[in-house]
Design an enzyme around this catalytic site. Structure first.
Site, short mmCIF file in Angstrom:
data_model
loop_
_atom_site.label_atom_id
_atom_site.label_comp_id
_atom_site.label_asym_id
_atom_site.label_seq_id
_atom_site.Cartn_x
_atom_site.Cartn_y
_atom_site.Cartn_z
CB CYS A 13 -50.45 -22.52 58.95
SG CYS A 13 -50.82 -24.08 58.12
CG HIS A 125 -44.27 -34.22 51.22
ND1 HIS A 125 -45.48 -33.60 50.99
CD2 HIS A 125 -44.01 -34.08 52.55
CE1 HIS A 125 -45.93 -33.09 52.14
NE2 HIS A 125 -45.05 -33.36 53.10
CD GLU A 127 -47.09 -29.14 49.12
OE1 GLU A 127 -46.71 -28.17 48.43
OE2 GLU A 127 -47.00 -29.15 50.36
CB CYS A 195 -47.32 -21.73 52.52
SG CYS A 195 -47.04 -22.20 54.21
CB SER A 223 -44.43 -32.32 60.47
OG SER A 223 -44.43 -30.95 60.14
CB SER A 224 -42.46 -31.42 55.01
OG SER A 224 -41.51 -30.69 54.26
CG ASN A 225 -44.36 -27.38 58.82
OD1 ASN A 225 -44.27 -26.88 59.91
ND2 ASN A 225 -45.36 -28.19 58.49
CB SER A 267 -49.47 -30.08 61.36
OG SER A 267 -48.18 -30.66 61.42
#
Length: 310
Positions: A13, A125, A127, A195, A223-225, A267
């Site tokens: 992204c 997390h 973030e 996002c 990776s969370s996403n 990512s």
């Protein structure tokens, strides 16, 4: 003939592209070493490549020599980290994603207006830790619907909710619905905290699930996403694996029937995706590769001013 359906958009992204560029341009401008607090993005391929160029990844600022440059990762940091950097005379460069910064700003704004803030996200997390650190006395983190039922606020408490940017759309829908049911007056941002890239990748995968019998998500276990993409498929009854390398592909896939979908976390480098495509093609003779375009992304984030060409 079996098909491999490639979801688009997938992979990097704009926030990830910017974060990687921040490290690369800093290395070009000032030379190695350049220190980075936390993994710049949650992908081992990216981190290892930058490490080979001279980036040094640390979890604590005490590991950065006084007076050196340090880059903050795309996930954001709490104000306490900036204060520590200043106290140690570090030169800091912020690679926080602009959409994460938007959530930080919203938390500060609504806390200043007297709202109690509910943050939907995963407590551990990085973030979420950064967002909570902005106004810790005002924020309560909820991870699941049951947490909503345990909230201590009365019905007349001014409430505002935001979310971690990389969550499952399904989970956010469930939790936000529970919040609205319990607190009908709760408010949120006019546009979602999730996002655009998280949204697009999940919706792109959803759109092909009825056509496939198996899903591969290329991404890091941290990776969370990427994990949320796998959950999108599993929640809808389609088996899915999270893989970080071609070697992670189970050779028994050749014995499965039906078509396959592949996507990648925000990512994940495209060259890793292509290597996984080649591996599948070698395992399944005659595999047809089809691109499915759900959306075209054109978002670009500027580099920090200290790294822009003058």
């Amino acid at each position: 003939m079996r098909k491999l359906i490639l979801c688009n958009p997938r992979g990097f992204c704009s926030g990830v592209v910017r974060a990687i560029q921040v490290v690369e341009v800093a290395l070009e401008k000032w030379g190695a070493p350049i220190y980075v607090k936390h993994e710049i993005v949650h992908n081992r391929h990216v981190v290892n490549a930058l490490r080979a160029k001279g980036a040094i990844f640390v979890e604590e600022l005490v590991d950065v020599p006084e007076g050196e440059r340090v880059i903050y990762s795309a996930h954001g940091i709490p104000p306490s980290v900036r204060a520590e950097a200043k106290a140690r005379k570090l030169i800091d460069i912020d690679a926080t994603c602009g959409l994460v910064t938007k959530v930080h700003s919203a938390a500060k704004l609504y806390a200043s207006k007297g709202y109690k803030i509910i943050l939907i996200g995963h407590k551990k997390h990085v973030e979420v830790i950064g967002i909570v650190g902005e106004v810790p006395e005002h924020i309560t983190v909820v991870e699941k619907v049951a947490d909503v039922e345990a909230l201590p606020f009365s019905s007349d408490t001014p409430l505002f909710y935001i979310t971690q940017t990389t969550l499952s759309l399904d989970d956010v829908q469930e939790i936000s619905s529970a919040l609205l049911k319990r607190y009908p007056s709760i408010i949120t941002l006019p546009s979602s905290s999730i996002c655009y890239a998280t949204t697009n990748r999940q919706k792109a995968l959803r759109s092909v699930l009825s056509r496939v019998n198996y899903v591969y998500v290329v991404g890091d276990v941290n990776s969370s996403n990427s994990n949320r993409l796998r959950e999108v498929a599993l929640r809808r009854g389609v088996p899915a694996d999270l893989i970080n390398n071609p070697e992670d592909i189970d050779t028994n896939i050749v014995n499965h029937s039906g078509d396959i979908a592949m996507t990648a976390g925000a990512s994940t480098p495209e060259d890793v995706v292509q290597a996984c495509i080649r591996k599948l093609s070698s395992l399944i003779p005659g595999l047809q590769v089809e691109n499915d375009i759900f959306a075209v992304e054109d978002v670009v984030f500027q580099l920090p001013k200290e790294l822009r060409c003058s």
